[in-house]
Design a protein around this motif. Structure first.
Motif, PDB file in Angstrom:
ATOM      1  N   PHE A 118      54.965 -37.406   3.440  1.00 39.44           N
ATOM      2  CA  PHE A 118      53.998 -36.810   2.517  1.00 39.44           C
ATOM      3  C   PHE A 118      53.430 -37.827   1.527  1.00 39.44           C
ATOM      4  N   HIS A 135      50.716 -40.233   3.969  1.00 43.35           N
ATOM      5  CA  HIS A 135      49.483 -39.797   4.631  1.00 43.35           C
ATOM      6  C   HIS A 135      48.563 -38.896   3.802  1.00 43.35           C
ATOM      7  N   PHE A 136      48.976 -38.564   2.578  1.00 45.74           N
ATOM      8  CA  PHE A 136      48.148 -37.652   1.773  1.00 45.74           C
ATOM      9  C   PHE A 136      47.876 -38.221   0.382  1.00 45.74           C
ATOM     10  N   ASP A 166      45.163 -39.336  -1.155  1.00 47.61           N
ATOM     11  CA  ASP A 166      43.967 -38.979  -1.923  1.00 47.61           C
ATOM     12  C   ASP A 166      44.087 -37.622  -2.602  1.00 47.61           C
ATOM     13  N   PHE A 225      47.557 -31.539   0.213  1.00 51.93           N
ATOM     14  CA  PHE A 225      46.707 -32.059   1.297  1.00 51.93           C
ATOM     15  C   PHE A 225      45.642 -31.030   1.633  1.00 51.93           C
ATOM     16  N   PHE A 226      44.693 -31.435   2.453  1.00 50.02           N
ATOM     17  CA  PHE A 226      43.688 -30.511   2.953  1.00 50.02           C
ATOM     18  C   PHE A 226      44.180 -29.953   4.281  1.00 50.02           C
ATOM     19  N   SER A 227      44.078 -28.634   4.426  1.00 50.61           N
ATOM     20  CA  SER A 227      44.422 -28.022   5.710  1.00 50.61           C
ATOM     21  C   SER A 227      43.550 -28.629   6.793  1.00 50.61           C
ATOM     22  N   GLN A 228      44.140 -28.869   7.958  1.00 51.27           N
ATOM     23  CA  GLN A 228      43.343 -29.351   9.089  1.00 51.27           C
ATOM     24  C   GLN A 228      43.059 -28.217  10.079  1.00 51.27           C
ATOM     25  N   SER A 229      43.563 -27.025   9.752  1.00 51.74           N
ATOM     26  CA  SER A 229      43.269 -25.840  10.571  1.00 51.74           C
ATOM     27  C   SER A 229      42.092 -25.069   9.989  1.00 51.74           C
ATOM     28  N   TYR A 266      45.916 -27.358   0.160  1.00 52.53           N
ATOM     29  CA  TYR A 266      47.270 -26.806   0.037  1.00 52.53           C
ATOM     30  C   TYR A 266      48.123 -27.655  -0.900  1.00 52.53           C
ATOM     31  N   HIS A 269      51.772 -28.602  -1.860  1.00 51.25           N
ATOM     32  CA  HIS A 269      53.053 -28.521  -1.171  1.00 51.25           C
ATOM     33  C   HIS A 269      54.245 -28.601  -2.114  1.00 51.25           C
ATOM     34  N   TYR A 271      59.620 -15.774   5.715  1.00 49.64           N
ATOM     35  CA  TYR A 271      58.424 -16.580   5.994  1.00 49.64           C
ATOM     36  C   TYR A 271      58.785 -18.003   6.450  1.00 49.64           C
TER      37      TYR A 271
END
Lengths: 158, 158
Positions: free
Chosen positions: A35, A38-39, A41, A59-63, A69, A71, A142
């Protein structure tokens, strides 16, 4: 106090103090170095006199291109109630808006009343789950068996 | 056998079997649901007759636009040595190439000789760490105290 982006070497400073910042809860394994690598920015560090006193990993969702999001957020126990969380969230909201995101998502455990109060106060709505715990809507199991979660969403356009 | 993208509901099927697939190692907590929710386009499921027999969780780095990262790969113990991992990696490489990525990164523990052999065979180079373990270059404490890691990188243009 100064906010800057996370770098991967911040992991080596933050990882060893996480359990302590969480009052002894074993949380460090929830935040592997990936984490911090790669995140960069969308992840932020609050510093005072060169010491890290807070951080936000997001991070920004890639879906879903509309979603950013959050975290993991932590503030040094000696620096709480000084709006450090608020400033870190603010930096993340700005980055999300700049990149055309419409919604911020986050989640927490039902036992974390401080986090629930904080998100509610900060304009997050609580998503409708499948049961209520102490008047809060919750998603059962969940994050695995026995791991209920409260899901938050904030509409950046409202 | 059929490959498809991950959906968030796959978490409920995969999470309970992870420790079993890893031969009793407690790994499930390493893979929270967040990975099944926000990285659907770069994560894949292998199915046979409606049963999940393998999966790959990957994403695109948001710090380095050239990099795609493979976070977690698992194959059902009864279906090993049937090139299921190879097909999942292949699907990920294709998605990465389609999106202009130049490098694939992944990592593993030095004890995981199978993973080291697999990545080497699959065209990954091992990055130069700070010590050697059984002839393999390793980054000491990469993922926290006592958590050494072997780092892999594959150049998609070569």
């Amino acid at each position: 106090m100064k906010i800057r982006n996370v770098t991967s070497s911040d992991y080596d400073i933050i990882s060893p103090v996480i359990n302590e910042w969480w009052g002894g809860r074993q949380m460090a394994h929830m935040l592997p170095k990936v984490f911090f690598v790669h995140f960069n920015d969308t992840s932020f560090i609050m510093e005072q006199k060169g010491e890290i006193i807070g951080f936000l990993i997001g991070f920004f969702s890639q879906s879903d291109q509309d979603v950013a999001y959050i975290h993991f957020v932590g503030v040094h126990p000696d620096y709480r109630k000084q709006h450090i969380g608020k400033q870190l969230y603010s930096a993340f909201f700005n980055e999300a808006e700049k990149n055309g995101k419409k919604f911020i998502r986050a989640l927490t455990s039902p036992v974390n009343k401080t986090s629930i109060a904080y998100h509610t106060k900060s304009g997050f709505a609580i998503e409708q789950g499948d049961k209520e715990v102490d008047g809060v809507s919750v998603f059962t199991d969940y994050d695995g068996e026995g791991q209920d979660r409260v899901l938050f969403v904030k509409d950046l356009l409202n």
